[in-house]
Each structure stands twice: as C-alpha cells, then as structure tokens.
Design an enzyme around this catalytic site. Sequence first.
Site, PDB file in Angstrom:
ATOM      1  N   MET A  27      40.134   7.911  32.406  1.00  0.00           N
ATOM      2  CA  MET A  27      40.107   7.627  30.969  1.00  0.00           C
ATOM      3  C   MET A  27      41.524   7.304  30.486  1.00  0.00           C
ATOM      4  SD  MET A  27      37.058   9.849  29.354  1.00  0.00           S
ATOM      5  CE  MET A  27      37.898  11.399  29.165  1.00  0.00           C
ATOM      6  N   HIS A  29      45.805   7.376  30.067  1.00  0.00           N
ATOM      7  CA  HIS A  29      46.912   8.316  29.847  1.00  0.00           C
ATOM      8  C   HIS A  29      47.259   8.958  31.198  1.00  0.00           C
ATOM      9  CE1 HIS A  29      49.768  10.272  27.422  1.00  0.00           C
ATOM     10  NE2 HIS A  29      49.271  11.480  27.527  1.00  0.00           N
ATOM     11  N   ALA A  32      50.623  12.342  37.042  1.00  0.00           N
ATOM     12  CA  ALA A  32      50.774  12.490  38.496  1.00  0.00           C
ATOM     13  C   ALA A  32      49.443  12.827  39.182  1.00  0.00           C
ATOM     14  CB  ALA A  32      51.809  13.560  38.791  1.00  0.00           C
ATOM     15  N   HIS A  34      46.451  11.568  38.441  1.00  0.00           N
ATOM     16  CA  HIS A  34      45.766  10.292  38.697  1.00  0.00           C
ATOM     17  C   HIS A  34      46.451   9.531  39.839  1.00  0.00           C
ATOM     18  CE1 HIS A  34      44.716  10.801  34.282  1.00  0.00           C
ATOM     19  NE2 HIS A  34      43.545  10.634  34.824  1.00  0.00           N
ATOM     20  N   GLY A 147      38.748  13.942  40.815  1.00  0.00           N
ATOM     21  CA  GLY A 147      39.704  15.039  40.943  1.00  0.00           C
ATOM     22  C   GLY A 147      39.015  16.394  40.972  1.00  0.00           C
ATOM     23  N   ARG A 184      47.519  19.499  35.929  1.00  0.00           N
ATOM     24  CA  ARG A 184      47.853  18.276  35.183  1.00  0.00           C
ATOM     25  C   ARG A 184      46.595  17.681  34.555  1.00  0.00           C
ATOM     26  NH1 ARG A 184      52.578  16.572  39.132  1.00  0.00           N
ATOM     27  NH2 ARG A 184      54.211  17.537  37.879  1.00  0.00           N
ATOM     28  N   SER A 186      45.392  14.835  31.109  1.00  0.00           N
ATOM     29  CA  SER A 186      45.832  13.960  30.015  1.00  0.00           C
ATOM     30  C   SER A 186      45.921  14.740  28.711  1.00  0.00           C
ATOM     31  CB  SER A 186      44.848  12.801  29.843  1.00  0.00           C
ATOM     32  OG  SER A 186      44.752  12.090  31.042  1.00  0.00           O
TER      33      SER A 186
HETATM   34  O1  PAF Z   1      37.219  12.597  34.703  1.00  0.00           O
HETATM   35  C1  PAF Z   1      37.303  11.657  33.889  1.00  0.00           C
HETATM   36  O2  PAF Z   1      38.380  11.186  33.559  1.00  0.00           O
HETATM   37  C2  PAF Z   1      36.031  11.073  33.311  1.00  0.00           C
HETATM   38  O3  PAF Z   1      35.072  12.047  33.083  1.00  0.00           O
HETATM   39  C3  PAF Z   1      35.454   9.906  34.135  1.00  0.00           C
HETATM   40  C4  PAF Z   1      35.035  10.345  35.534  1.00  0.00           C
HETATM   41  C5  PAF Z   1      36.506   8.797  34.253  1.00  0.00           C
HETATM   42  C6  PAF Z   1      34.221   9.323  33.444  1.00  0.00           C
HETATM   43  O4  PAF Z   1      34.538   8.839  32.171  1.00  0.00           O
END
Ligand code: PAF
Length: 277
Positions: A27, A29, A32, A34, A147, A184, A186
């Site tokens: 989603m 923003h 580290a 991601h 994650g 970590r 967002s």
């Molecule tokens: O974990 C997230 O960031 C969200 O739930 C996802 C998997 C991108 C779905 O919108």
Amino acid sequence: MPILRNPDSLRNWRQQQRGSLALVPTMGHLHAGHLALLRLAQARAEQVLVSIYVNPLQFGPEEDFASYPRTLESDLQQLAEHGCTTVFVPSDDDLYPRGAAEQTQVVPPERLSSILCGTQRPGHFTGVATIVLKLLHLAQPDILVLGEKDYQQYRIVGQMLDDLNLPVQLLCGPTQRDGDGLARSSRNSRLTSEQRILAPRLATELRQLCQLPVGSLVQAPARDARERLQAAGFAVDYLELRNSESLEPVSEIRPGARWLAAARLGDVRLIDNMVIP
Ligand code: PAF
C-alpha cells in the site's frame, strides 16, 4: 522502470514476459520492511512486480484510509534504486469502476478471519482477500510475497490460494525491526515522538513472553503483559498465544506457537507477532 497504471497495461506487459514472476503487493509509503520483501522476490524470481495501491475496501468507515500515508514519488525512487523491474500503480476507478462496495467480494475463511484483527476490523480481510485475488488475476505471478508482520493476513491469503486452487507459491518475508525492536510499518510514521518512544514495548513484551519455559500456562503472563502495556498508555486490542497454522488459541507454551498482538497508541494501531522458537 516501467510504471503500469491500469489493468490493461498490466495484462499487456504480462503477456510479453517470459520467465518467473514474483508479485509484492503493497500500500506504498515503502520502508525497509518492503525493501526486504523486494529482495526476497528478486532472489526467487526472474521478474518482480511491486504493486502500490491503498485499497479502500480493507478499511472500515472509522479507520485511517484518508490519513494513510501516500508517498508515491519517493516510493518509486526507492524501488528504482533497489532494482525493481516493474511497478503497478492503479487508481480506484481502474480497480473498482463500480465503486468498491458494489463489486464482487471474496469471503475469506471464517475460522481464520473472524478472530484477532477480524474482531476489531469487520470486513478488513474481505477487502484484503478481494484485492489480492484481483492482483493475482491481473498479474498472473508464479510467486506472491507477503510480510510476516501481517501474520493473520498471510495465513488467510495462504488458505485462499489453497481453497481456490491458485497455482501461486506464497513466500513469507520475516518482520523487519528498528534497532529498538519496533516492527517496521508504514503506520509508524504517524506516531508522535512520545508514542514512538513507547511503541517498542509491544515487541519487548512479546519477546519476554516467548522466553517463558515450555509447558507453562499462558493466561496469567498474557494478562500481566496486557496490563503493563495498558499502564504504559496502550489500548490493547488483543495479546494472545495461537497455533501458527490454525490460529486457534493455545493455553500453554509450545515451540512453534505464536504470540500475536494488536494495540493502539492514540489513533495509530500497531500489530506484531513472534513465534516461540
Ligand atoms: O499488507 C498490505 O500492505 C495490504 O494488506 C495488501 C496485501 C497490499 C493488500 O492491500
């Protein structure tokens, strides 16, 4: 780095690709955590697609959809710097042309989705399952990377892949932590400086609970940990020991069982989990 902005361009791009593809849905923003998922994807597939989309369907009416941090320019820059090959950045109109609430939705498995975060966030996992399935249909990846921090989400999506016979391998990237232990996320950027100092206590409590001797009962130490967090200023939604596969409650310390917690500091909701080694 190609930036695909709508489903048609993603489908066209996919048709031209040869070799394995890993999808990392986000989603935005990016932090580290991601980037670690991106590295895992790069190690396991020839092509990596990162999607950036704040999915309205997974937020309740009182939740932080409007204030969820959106930092597309710096996200794209970080992805380019870390060798990401392609990014999908759709708009609401592209993904939900009839409006999110009007479209077909995926009902996630009740047993996994009605508990823990599902209790406080009704409809959240329906929104997650729906967007993940849409992204899988559009991108047709061989590998999906999620994650470990969002562990309940990981388990629900895992069962969805199984139940719907989707030929996608699910990988779980370990939780990344700041030096003081805070997982970590967002949402951490929305903590005030006082809340940021308090926030790692959630991880500290989980780490201590993981060190209880095997066989000991969990009810009293879990209650004590919840009380310490409440006294420090958290509003604790849950802090429980669960089976890592079924997410059913576990009453005594067992290797492989997992502590899961959600707690709010002001209007920022933190989640975390740790497995007993
Ligand atoms: O974990 C997230 O960031 C969200 O739930 C996802 C998997 C991108 C779905 O919108």
